[in-house]
Design a protein around this motif. Structure first.
Motif, PDB file in Angstrom:
ATOM      1  N   LYS A 112       0.846  -1.194   0.000  1.00 27.24           N
ATOM      2  CA  LYS A 112       0.000   0.000   0.000  1.00 27.24           C
ATOM      3  C   LYS A 112       0.882   1.244   0.000  1.00 27.24           C
ATOM      4  N   THR A 113       0.297   2.375  -0.318  1.00 25.01           N
ATOM      5  CA  THR A 113       1.040   3.639  -0.368  1.00 25.01           C
ATOM      6  C   THR A 113       1.819   3.872   0.913  1.00 25.01           C
ATOM      7  N   GLU A 114       1.185   3.636   2.059  1.00 24.02           N
ATOM      8  CA  GLU A 114       1.848   3.897   3.346  1.00 24.02           C
ATOM      9  C   GLU A 114       2.950   2.887   3.670  1.00 24.02           C
ATOM     10  N   ASP A 115       2.980   1.744   2.969  1.00 15.49           N
ATOM     11  CA  ASP A 115       4.023   0.733   3.176  1.00 15.49           C
ATOM     12  C   ASP A 115       5.293   1.030   2.386  1.00 15.49           C
ATOM     13  N   LEU A 116       5.151   1.828   1.332  1.00 12.15           N
ATOM     14  CA  LEU A 116       6.234   2.067   0.393  1.00 12.15           C
ATOM     15  C   LEU A 116       7.128   3.206   0.870  1.00 12.15           C
ATOM     16  N   TYR A 117       8.442   2.992   0.782  1.00 12.99           N
ATOM     17  CA  TYR A 117       9.419   4.020   1.151  1.00 12.99           C
ATOM     18  C   TYR A 117      10.312   4.281  -0.052  1.00 12.99           C
ATOM     19  N   PHE A 118      10.420   5.537  -0.454  1.00 12.30           N
ATOM     20  CA  PHE A 118      11.179   5.930  -1.638  1.00 12.30           C
ATOM     21  C   PHE A 118      12.589   6.346  -1.237  1.00 12.30           C
ATOM     22  N   LEU A 119      13.580   5.580  -1.671  1.00 14.86           N
ATOM     23  CA  LEU A 119      14.988   5.893  -1.446  1.00 14.86           C
ATOM     24  C   LEU A 119      15.516   6.475  -2.747  1.00 14.86           C
ATOM     25  N   CYS A 120      15.684   7.793  -2.766  1.00 15.69           N
ATOM     26  CA  CYS A 120      16.019   8.535  -3.985  1.00 15.69           C
ATOM     27  C   CYS A 120      17.510   8.862  -3.980  1.00 15.69           C
ATOM     28  N   ILE A 121      18.270   8.144  -4.779  1.00 18.49           N
ATOM     29  CA  ILE A 121      19.732   8.181  -4.749  1.00 18.49           C
ATOM     30  C   ILE A 121      20.271   9.127  -5.814  1.00 18.49           C
ATOM     31  N   GLY A 122      21.290   9.891  -5.443  1.00 17.03           N
ATOM     32  CA  GLY A 122      21.951  10.771  -6.402  1.00 17.03           C
ATOM     33  C   GLY A 122      22.428  12.042  -5.731  1.00 17.03           C
ATOM     34  N   THR A 123      22.840  12.984  -6.546  1.00 13.20           N
ATOM     35  CA  THR A 123      23.361  14.251  -6.034  1.00 13.20           C
ATOM     36  C   THR A 123      22.852  15.417  -6.872  1.00 13.20           C
ATOM     37  N   LEU A 126       8.283  14.310  -4.956  1.00  8.03           N
ATOM     38  CA  LEU A 126       7.374  13.462  -4.176  1.00  8.03           C
ATOM     39  C   LEU A 126       7.031  14.135  -2.846  1.00  8.03           C
ATOM     40  N   ARG A 127       8.023  14.718  -2.196  1.00  6.46           N
ATOM     41  CA  ARG A 127       7.776  15.444  -0.943  1.00  6.46           C
ATOM     42  C   ARG A 127       6.807  16.600  -1.170  1.00  6.46           C
ATOM     43  N   ARG A 169       5.340  11.285   2.408  1.00  5.96           N
ATOM     44  CA  ARG A 169       6.170  11.434   3.611  1.00  5.96           C
ATOM     45  C   ARG A 169       7.313  10.413   3.655  1.00  5.96           C
ATOM     46  N   ASN A 170       7.106   9.237   3.084  1.00  5.48           N
ATOM     47  CA  ASN A 170       8.110   8.165   3.138  1.00  5.48           C
ATOM     48  C   ASN A 170       9.123   8.331   2.018  1.00  5.48           C
ATOM     49  N   VAL A 171       9.918   9.398   2.123  1.00  3.04           N
ATOM     50  CA  VAL A 171      10.888   9.740   1.085  1.00  3.04           C
ATOM     51  C   VAL A 171      12.189  10.155   1.750  1.00  3.04           C
ATOM     52  N   THR A 172      13.302   9.659   1.245  1.00  2.67           N
ATOM     53  CA  THR A 172      14.606  10.171   1.657  1.00  2.67           C
ATOM     54  C   THR A 172      15.460  10.336   0.407  1.00  2.67           C
ATOM     55  N   GLY A 173      16.243  11.418   0.387  1.00  2.00           N
ATOM     56  CA  GLY A 173      17.063  11.772  -0.762  1.00  2.00           C
ATOM     57  C   GLY A 173      16.376  12.843  -1.582  1.00  2.00           C
ATOM     58  N   GLY A 178      10.202  -2.544   8.427  1.00  2.00           N
ATOM     59  CA  GLY A 178       8.941  -3.023   7.871  1.00  2.00           C
ATOM     60  C   GLY A 178       8.491  -2.320   6.601  1.00  2.00           C
ATOM     61  N   LYS A 179       9.176  -1.286   6.185  1.00  2.00           N
ATOM     62  CA  LYS A 179       8.788  -0.589   4.947  1.00  2.00           C
ATOM     63  C   LYS A 179       9.331  -1.349   3.729  1.00  2.00           C
ATOM     64  N   ILE A 180       8.614  -1.238   2.638  1.00  2.00           N
ATOM     65  CA  ILE A 180       9.045  -1.803   1.365  1.00  2.00           C
ATOM     66  C   ILE A 180       9.773  -0.683   0.628  1.00  2.00           C
ATOM     67  N   VAL A 181      11.048  -0.893   0.355  1.00  2.00           N
ATOM     68  CA  VAL A 181      11.877   0.166  -0.219  1.00  2.00           C
ATOM     69  C   VAL A 181      11.905   0.083  -1.737  1.00  2.00           C
ATOM     70  N   LEU A 182      11.556   1.216  -2.361  1.00  2.00           N
ATOM     71  CA  LEU A 182      11.691   1.379  -3.801  1.00  2.00           C
ATOM     72  C   LEU A 182      12.893   2.293  -4.006  1.00  2.00           C
ATOM     73  N   ALA A 183      14.000   1.715  -4.480  1.00  2.42           N
ATOM     74  CA  ALA A 183      15.230   2.475  -4.704  1.00  2.42           C
ATOM     75  C   ALA A 183      15.204   3.076  -6.103  1.00  2.42           C
ATOM     76  N   LEU A 184      15.516   4.367  -6.182  1.00  2.83           N
ATOM     77  CA  LEU A 184      15.474   5.113  -7.434  1.00  2.83           C
ATOM     78  C   LEU A 184      16.831   5.757  -7.668  1.00  2.83           C
TER      79      LEU A 184
END
Length: 186
Positions: free
Chosen positions: A28-39, A55-56, A61-65, A86-92
């Motif tokens: 679900k949307t609340e389970d997904l965590y976006f790991l946004c890699i780069g500079t 996305l922010r 809310r579940n966003v880093t990077g 427990g979050k499902i990570v989508l690495a980008l």
């Protein structure tokens, strides 16, 4: 058609299909965590921080990077510690392709991404699922290639991914979130 999670290169219009397949696995949307890699210091490597920032702005809310605090080789460990258990990570991330015909495509998979691989970095594999934007062709000098990659292409691909996320994983109406982030049509 190939299995939706087999590693493959797809066009932007197929991102929704890949993301919906993740949702069909019970994510679900609340389970997904976006790991946004780069500079933000390289046009070719700005894909992840652009996606994270947009996305922010759209209310996720579940966003880093992000552009203001990128997740790069120097900060990767700190960002990984932010991800709740427990979050499902989508690495980008952005990547370089082998062939010119792959530029502008997205490499998607139900497996971790290897950030910094083309630059010779040894960073941990990250993500349950991954999407890599193929922003340029690897011509043997990855640092130079990323520095001279079209920012327009990177922004266009980031916009495509954000719109696909908003379609496949819409936010529930919540206070302070009035509408999805909209981009002007070309």
């Amino acid at each position: 058609m190939k299995h939706p999670f087999e590693r493959k290169n797809i066009r932007g219009e197929r991102l929704v299909e890949f993301l919906r397949a993740i949702g069909e696995e019970g994510v679900k949307t609340e389970d997904l965590y976006f790991l946004c890699i780069g500079t933000d210091r390289s046009s070719g490597d700005a894909f992840g921080p652009l996606v994270g920032s947009w996305l922010r702005e759209a209310g996720y809310r579940n966003v880093t990077g992000t552009l203001d605090w990128p997740c790069d080789a120097d900060t990767m460990e700190e960002h990984l510690q932010e991800i709740p258990a427990g979050k499902i990570v989508l690495a980008l991330d952005a990547c370089l392709g082998r062939e010119a015909s792959s530029v502008g495509l997205f490499q998607v998979a139900a497996e971790p991404i290897e950030p910094g691989k083309s630059m010779g970095h040894t960073l941990p594999k990250v993500g349950h699922f991954s999407i890599a934007a193929i922003v340029n062709r690897n011509e043997g000098q990855p640092y130079r290639v990323l520095q001279t990659t079209s920012l327009y292409l990177v922004m266009t691909m980031a916009r495509e991914l954000v719109q696909a996320v908003q379609t496949a994983f819409p936010l529930e109406a919540a206070p302070g979130i009035t509408r999805p982030l909209r981009f002007r049509e070309r």
